[in-house]
Write an enzyme that holds these catalytic residues in place. Sequence first.
Site, PDB file in Angstrom:
ATOM      1  N   HIS A  56       2.174   4.941  -1.456  1.00  4.73           N
ATOM      2  CA  HIS A  56       3.479   4.739  -2.080  1.00  4.73           C
ATOM      3  C   HIS A  56       3.761   5.750  -3.186  1.00  4.73           C
ATOM      4  CE1 HIS A  56       6.977   2.207  -3.324  1.00  4.73           C
ATOM      5  NE2 HIS A  56       6.895   1.815  -2.078  1.00  4.73           N
ATOM      6  N   ASP A 103       7.928  -4.773  -9.089  1.00  5.30           N
ATOM      7  CA  ASP A 103       9.015  -5.360  -8.300  1.00  5.30           C
ATOM      8  C   ASP A 103       8.656  -5.440  -6.818  1.00  5.30           C
ATOM      9  OD1 ASP A 103      10.728  -5.802 -10.433  1.00  5.30           O
ATOM     10  OD2 ASP A 103      11.588  -3.804 -10.322  1.00  5.30           O
ATOM     11  N   GLU A 123      15.531  -8.107 -16.333  1.00  6.03           N
ATOM     12  CA  GLU A 123      15.763  -6.739 -15.891  1.00  6.03           C
ATOM     13  C   GLU A 123      17.259  -6.465 -15.935  1.00  6.03           C
ATOM     14  OE1 GLU A 123      14.019  -5.253 -12.335  1.00  6.03           O
ATOM     15  OE2 GLU A 123      11.972  -5.812 -12.886  1.00  6.03           O
TER      16      GLU A 123
END
Length: 600
Positions: free
Chosen positions: A147, A223, A334
Amino acid sequence: MGSSPYSFFRLKKTIFFRFFMILLLTSISHHRMNLCSNLPPAPADPSTLSNLGGSSSSYDVISSLKTIHLKGHLNFDNVNHAAKDFGNRHHYLPLAIVHPKSVSDISSTIKHVFEMGILGMGISGGETVEEEDQQHQVTIAARGRGHSLQGQAQAHGGVVIDMGSLDDQEGRPKTIIVHTSGGGGGGVNGKMTPYADVCGGEVWINILHESLKYGLAPKSWTDYLHLTVGGTLSNAGISGQAFRHGPQINNVYQLEVVTGKGDIVTCSEKQDADLFYGVLGGLGQFGIITRARISLEPAPKMVKWIRVLYSEFSIFSKDQEHLISSRNTFDYIEGFVLINRTGLLNNWRSSFNPKEPLQATQFNSDGRTLYCLEMAKYFDPVDDDDDDDDNNNNHIVNQVIESLLSELSYIPSTLFLSEVSYVDFLDRVHVSEIKLREKGLWEVPHPWLNLLIPKSRIHEFAKQVFGNILTNTANGPILIYPANQSKWNNRTSLVTPEEDIFYLVAFLSAVPPSSTGTDDGLERVLTQNQRILDFCKEAGLGMKQYLPHYTTQDEWQAHFGHKWELLLKRKSMYDPLAILSPGHRIFQKPTSFPFRRILT
């Protein structure tokens, strides 16, 4: 496997030099370490990748690597996937992939490459130990779920270690061991807190499911949960809980690390603390995380998920800062920026319910720059079958939320609410991933830009970036939310702005195949990112990159600031040949050592 004649010759040479080289590498804290890797330019298309095994030097390296005794195995053929990552822009082909079955496999691989590096040096004129040939400049990158964004988990012409193959120390399948009574090396007010003992290649979603069996869960998240423990802890691990618990690197009791010399070290704040804090947020430069003890807390079952909109950034940021500074507040905070989004509130209706349906229908978002504050309150429904008790508990939670919302100054018609399970809330991004994969829109270029902006300059940043540089948010979400510096341990390798409150601003762009190249193409996004970076530099905002990417020594030194000298010292101590994580391009393998200083 048998040794080649080449390997046998080199092994004999090792015996002669090893004593001096080990003494050298462990005694000199600042040898001549080159900065900013000279990785070749990445081909724009992975289909242009060529096999690196055709040269004689590559064959020599392969012959040497084949002599490593592993419980797992080495793969020299099917390696193309290790030259790709989530960023999907940089593609560096490795020579081999190691599929380890134990931590000792990782240690043996690094030790072998370390010795190859020593063997590749000879004594020149009695003055220095010089680089002898390129085939000994092998590097190693640990790869979890791939990632990374800029090829950070790749190793051009080197070795990639597939952390997903890793078993525990005894060679059994990966295990997540949950300790409910604490004793993990940390605690609060003298009381030990529970923890999970996990493999560095384990993904966070699996830790969530296993710990929930005991009514527990990690405190801090990212997240997206389908990332490995070793990967997020090598960066920071940030989400909407960070204002309260700090990033994931603040919620670790103990690590097992394999250093750049192949040493297996168990470390914590009380044992080998320098390595412990160096590895946390250390971008993989000092060691590969193979196990970790993660702090846990009692887990809720349900979540009240809330969104509201603001038209003024000053009011939006004031409310965010108020919430993260309050004792009684939400559990997750957030926010994100929306520029010229048509039919915004109608799109929310698939997951949220408007508090005022009629007013929400009449709200127009076209052509506007809006700021969404996203919050969550955790709660547990009553366990028994008494509906009255459950309704009463739900009423109490709603009262708390209403009280918190009454302190905010959002646009009233934009209040949207949803009630979901704790697992569904935390794993919300995976739902989007599934949809994007079905449409062929997941494995596309992701030119992300993640910045940490000090509170004192966030209004200047917002005015210029959201008011002038950006024209829409069609390429992906822009997250923005504040964090409390007091919750971030400054002993780790991570660097942040030097203010009590700073903001994470994340431009999470994706470039689909249908991009025209003008309005939403890759070059336009990259140009936009550079304009943002140039503005931050010219305005002297004191910005720090999160998931940083730089190409020059001056940039890396400016990024780490006062931690730069400590970084050099740790690199020299734990990875003196600059074997690990070459994709960050911070260090090159050293070209020379002051050998005479050792003899005298």
